[in-house]
Scaffold this active site. Structure first.
Site, PDB file in Angstrom:
ATOM      1  N   HIS A  12       6.684  49.779  28.895  1.00 35.01           N
ATOM      2  CA  HIS A  12       6.937  48.719  28.163  1.00 35.01           C
ATOM      3  C   HIS A  12       7.238  48.900  26.773  1.00 35.01           C
ATOM      4  O   HIS A  12       6.356  47.393  26.466  1.00 35.01           O
ATOM      5  CB  HIS A  12       5.629  48.145  28.839  1.00 35.01           C
ATOM      6  N   SER A  58      28.808  47.383   6.405  1.00 33.41           N
ATOM      7  CA  SER A  58      28.456  46.030   6.283  1.00 33.41           C
ATOM      8  C   SER A  58      29.316  45.338   5.268  1.00 33.41           C
ATOM      9  O   SER A  58      29.886  46.003   4.249  1.00 33.41           O
ATOM     10  CB  SER A  58      27.084  45.150   6.207  1.00 33.41           C
ATOM     11  N   LYS A  83      23.495  48.064   4.590  1.00 31.62           N
ATOM     12  CA  LYS A  83      23.539  48.510   6.027  1.00 31.62           C
ATOM     13  C   LYS A  83      24.816  49.991   5.909  1.00 31.62           C
ATOM     14  O   LYS A  83      25.343  50.463   5.851  1.00 31.62           O
ATOM     15  CB  LYS A  83      24.131  47.380   6.472  1.00 31.62           C
ATOM     16  N   GLU A 103      25.761  50.194  20.102  1.00 33.23           N
ATOM     17  CA  GLU A 103      26.181  48.996  20.358  1.00 33.23           C
ATOM     18  C   GLU A 103      27.464  48.681  21.552  1.00 33.23           C
ATOM     19  O   GLU A 103      27.561  48.135  22.092  1.00 33.23           O
ATOM     20  CB  GLU A 103      26.336  47.992  19.523  1.00 33.23           C
TER      21      GLU A 103
END
Ligand code: ARG
Length: 476
Positions: free
Chosen positions: A175, A296, A302, A309
């Site tokens: 979980h 970024s 970043k 992804e």
């Protein structure tokens, strides 16, 4: 020759095509409408099968001559003519005609341009329906072998990472809540097992792909005395198809491959998701190499896990191909229907996507640094040793349910006190159970928790080390 089929496909497409006369024009009194030509044509995406089409035609021609269906001279002219076409395509001298209906018609027409009548004999005892089935099987068998190799590279990369981290303690989760201590090697070995099944699935697909359909004709076989086994043998197939209708209308092999690739991408996507989490500052379990991260345009600080992804994102695309194929086939009466031309873009996209994901993903993993200290720190928080505390009491004679309750109460006490179980002193512990002794501190230390889990499949370092070596020998 370029390995990138898409490049060949596009760069070899002619810019300003001439209207090509159709090989089936006999029955027709008009030219096909231009819009219909474009709609019907598949050469923009099936041109990538040119090598397989040529190999298939050469085997067919040799067999026709061996069976005295065409002359030896014709067979030699066909085989040499096809070799020259292959060479001209690969050197960029011959461009695919975008007006051609498909790669099969293009090559046959080009052959006839080059060698005359002998070229017109090539299609004896053959239909485009069994020809396309053959080409797709040959193409996908090659693609499957390439993908298998790429997955094996990832598999060995994971094993190397595992070898370095059999002692790197981290929390295992259920979980997404910290559950029990494991090691990074143990966690990653779960993916090694998944990849191992993925490779098995590809091998299994290959077995059913390895069936030669030529001789099925359009749908009802042929009256020529073709030697189907000779063609199969020449092309390296293990078997021939046993029903002509099935031979031309079976696309199970493409669907099975799309399914195996979908399952594989699901595995890669789960690992991607973990890497995305782990590389966040909240987890900070891993550092991705700069060469495998992106920045970024606005936020200077970043460093984003784009490869993971994108892999997660592209997984949906591969599932899409599987759905396209299944849906395309579900309502088709036997045998060939033009709907089936839609099989290629779907399965090619699945193959291309997987082939593109793998090198980037493997590179990302091979350069990724595991931050052992923060992994261990996370395992030390969150009471991941609470089960071991209960097991300690069980070993002292308490029934497991009671032990579970005692351990739970001690966790609640520690939550209030904002400390870990092992931070309590013996006196405090004794207020929960008089079975507890000085040996509790060793029993619930993270190292003991991991080391004592020695049964097959469990995270003890020597158990995982043995699992790693067994997995390393699996595909030899
Ligand atoms: N381009 C077609 C395909 O990809 C080849 C088979 C065409 N057969 C036919 N009878 N029209 O499926």
């Amino acid at each position: 020759m370029s390995q990138n089929n898409t490049t060949i496909n596009n760069s070899n497409l002619q810019e300003t095509p001439a209207q090509s006369s159709k090989l089936w024009a006999g029955r027709f009194s008009k030219e096909t409408d231009t819009a219909v030509n474009a709609y019907n044509s598949s050469i923009s995406f099936d041109a990538r099968m040119y090598k397989h089409d040529i190999r298939g035609s050469q085997a067919h021609a040799a067999m026709l001559a061996a069976q005295s269906i065409i002359s030896n001279d014709d067979a030699v002219a066909i085989i040499d003519g096809l070799d020259s076409i292959l060479n001209d395509i690969e050197t960029g001298k011959l461009m695919f005609d975008p007006q051609a209906e498909d790669i099969h018609m293009f090559i046959e027409a080009e052959l006839t341009n080059r060698i005359g009548d002998a070229g017109r004999r090539l299609h004896t005892g053959r239909s485009r329906n069994d020809q396309v089935a053959l080409d797709l099987r040959l193409y996908l068998a090659d693609a499957t072998a390439e993908i298998r190799e790429l997955i094996l590279n990832l598999y060995y990369t994971l094993l190397d990472l595992c070898r370095s981290h059999t002692e790197t303690i981290m929390p295992g989760y259920t979980h997404l809540q910290r559950a029990q201590p494991i090691t990074m090697a143990h966690h990653l070995m779960a993916y090694v097992e998944m990849l191992s099944r993925d490779i098995d699935r590809l091998d299994d697909c290959t077995r059913r792909m390895d069936v030669m359909p030529l001789g099925s004709g359009a749908l009802a076989g042929t009256t020529y005395n073709l030697d189907r086994n000779a063609v199969a043998q020449k092309l390296g197939f293990k078997a021939i198809s046993l029903n002509s209708l099935d031979g031309v209308s079976d696309r199970d092999y493409a669907i099975e491959l799309a399914s195996a690739l979908s399952i594989f991408m699901m595995h890669l996507s789960r690992l991607s998701e973990e890497i995305i989490l782990w590389s966040s500052q909240e987890f900070a379990f891993v550092d991705l190499d700069d060469a495998y991260s992106t920045g970024s345009s606005i936020m200077p600080q970043k460093k984003n896990p784009d490869i993971a992804e994108l892999t997660r994102g592209k997984t949906g695309r591969v599932y899409g191909s599987l759905m396209t194929l299944l849906t395309m086939m579900k309502g088709l009466p036997l045998a060939y229907n033009k709907d089936m031309q839609e099989d290629k873009e779907a399965i090619f996209d699945a193959v291309d996507t997987v082939k593109m994901c793998l090198p980037a993903f493997t590179g990302m993993l091979s350069t990724m640094k595991v931050k052992s200290d923060s992994c261990r720190r996370a395992a030390a928080g969150g009471f991941t040793n609470a089960t071991d505390l209960a097991d300690y009491l069980v070993k002292k004679g308490l029934p497991f349910r009671n032990a579970h309750e005692v351990s739970g109460k001690m966790v609640r006490y520690c939550v209030e006190k904002k400390c870990a179980l092992e931070d309590l002193n013996l006196e405090e512990m004794l207020t929960f159970s008089n079975l507890i002794d000085e040996d509790i501190f060793t029993a619930i230390s993270l190292d003991t928790c991991v080391r004592q889990r020695k049964i097959t499949g469990a995270p003890a370092p020597e158990t995982v080390a043995a699992a790693i070596e067994a997995a390393a020998a699996r595909f030899n």
